[in-house]
Design a protein around this motif. Structure first.
Motif, PDB file in Angstrom:
ATOM      1  N   ARG A  17       0.831  -1.212   0.000  1.00  0.00           N
ATOM      2  CA  ARG A  17       0.000   0.000   0.000  1.00  0.00           C
ATOM      3  C   ARG A  17       0.863   1.258   0.000  1.00  0.00           C
ATOM      4  O   ARG A  17       0.466   2.281  -0.541  1.00  0.00           O
ATOM      5  N   PRO A  21       0.104   2.732  -4.059  1.00  0.00           N
ATOM      6  CA  PRO A  21      -1.078   3.260  -3.384  1.00  0.00           C
ATOM      7  C   PRO A  21      -2.384   2.911  -4.100  1.00  0.00           C
ATOM      8  O   PRO A  21      -2.443   2.888  -5.328  1.00  0.00           O
ATOM      9  N   ILE A  22      -3.374   2.611  -3.282  1.00  0.00           N
ATOM     10  CA  ILE A  22      -4.731   2.404  -3.774  1.00  0.00           C
ATOM     11  C   ILE A  22      -5.641   3.286  -2.932  1.00  0.00           C
ATOM     12  O   ILE A  22      -5.180   3.968  -2.015  1.00  0.00           O
ATOM     13  N   ASP A  23      -6.918   3.253  -3.221  1.00  0.00           N
ATOM     14  CA  ASP A  23      -7.873   4.038  -2.451  1.00  0.00           C
ATOM     15  C   ASP A  23      -8.168   3.298  -1.148  1.00  0.00           C
ATOM     16  O   ASP A  23      -9.145   2.553  -1.044  1.00  0.00           O
ATOM     17  N   SER A  24      -7.277   3.464  -0.172  1.00  0.00           N
ATOM     18  CA  SER A  24      -7.430   2.798   1.115  1.00  0.00           C
ATOM     19  C   SER A  24      -6.955   3.725   2.227  1.00  0.00           C
ATOM     20  O   SER A  24      -6.178   4.652   1.998  1.00  0.00           O
ATOM     21  N   TYR A  25      -7.421   3.439   3.409  1.00  0.00           N
ATOM     22  CA  TYR A  25      -7.044   4.209   4.598  1.00  0.00           C
ATOM     23  C   TYR A  25      -5.525   4.275   4.758  1.00  0.00           C
ATOM     24  O   TYR A  25      -4.956   5.347   4.946  1.00  0.00           O
ATOM     25  N   SER A  27      -3.046   3.586   2.558  1.00  0.00           N
ATOM     26  CA  SER A  27      -2.371   4.281   1.451  1.00  0.00           C
ATOM     27  C   SER A  27      -2.500   5.786   1.614  1.00  0.00           C
ATOM     28  O   SER A  27      -1.527   6.522   1.449  1.00  0.00           O
ATOM     29  N   LYS A  28      -3.695   6.231   1.947  1.00  0.00           N
ATOM     30  CA  LYS A  28      -3.925   7.673   2.103  1.00  0.00           C
ATOM     31  C   LYS A  28      -3.073   8.247   3.235  1.00  0.00           C
ATOM     32  O   LYS A  28      -2.508   9.330   3.094  1.00  0.00           O
ATOM     33  N   GLN A  31       0.502   8.573   1.991  1.00  0.00           N
ATOM     34  CA  GLN A  31       0.735   9.386   0.808  1.00  0.00           C
ATOM     35  C   GLN A  31       0.650  10.887   1.066  1.00  0.00           C
ATOM     36  O   GLN A  31       0.891  11.673   0.168  1.00  0.00           O
ATOM     37  N   ASN A  32       0.318  11.283   2.272  1.00  0.00           N
ATOM     38  CA  ASN A  32       0.350  12.705   2.603  1.00  0.00           C
ATOM     39  C   ASN A  32       1.780  13.197   2.479  1.00  0.00           C
ATOM     40  O   ASN A  32       2.712  12.397   2.383  1.00  0.00           O
TER      41      ASN A  32
END
Length: 96
Positions: A17, A21-25, A27-28, A31-32
Motif C-alpha cells: 500500500r 497506493p490504492i484508495d485505502s485508509y 495508502s492515504k 501518501q500525505n
C-alpha cells in the motif's frame, strides 16, 4: 495460518500500500506530504495507546484496541522503512 505468518502478511500488505497506493485508509495516510503523514500516523498511535489504556482499565475491548495499536505501530514501521526482520531480530535479541 500461524501468528507470525499473519503479521508478515499484514506487513507485506502495508508495504504494498505504501509502494503501490490504492484508495485505502493506509495508502492515504502514507501518501500525505512527509511531515503530515508521519504526524497523522503518530497521532493514531497516541490515540490507540490511550484506547488500550482505557480498555484495560474498563476490562472491555482490550484485544480489539490492542490490535489497532499494533496495526498502527506496524504502519509506522513500514512508513519509516523499517524491515520486519529488524523488529523480529530485536525481539530475539531481548529473549537472550
Amino acid at each position: 495460518m500461524s501468528s507470525d505468518e499473519i503479521i508478515q502478511e499484514i506487513y507485506q500488505i502495508l508495504e504494498d500500500r505504501r509502494d503501490n497506493p490504492i484508495d485505502s485508509y493506509t495508502s492515504k495516510l502514507m501518501q500525505n506530504d512527509k511531515k503530515s503523514a508521519e504526524d497523522k500516523i503518530l497521532e493514531k498511535i497516541g490515540e490507540e495507546s490511550a484506547e488500550v489504556i482505557i480498555a484495560s482499565k474498563n476490562n472491555d475491548n482490550l484485544v480489539y484496541e490492542s490490535a489497532d495499536l499494533i496495526f498502527h505501530t506496524l504502519l509506522l514501521l513500514v512508513y519509516k522503512g523499517v524491515e520486519l526482520d529488524e523488529l523480529l531480530d530485536e525481539f530475539k535479541r531481548r529473549r537472550k
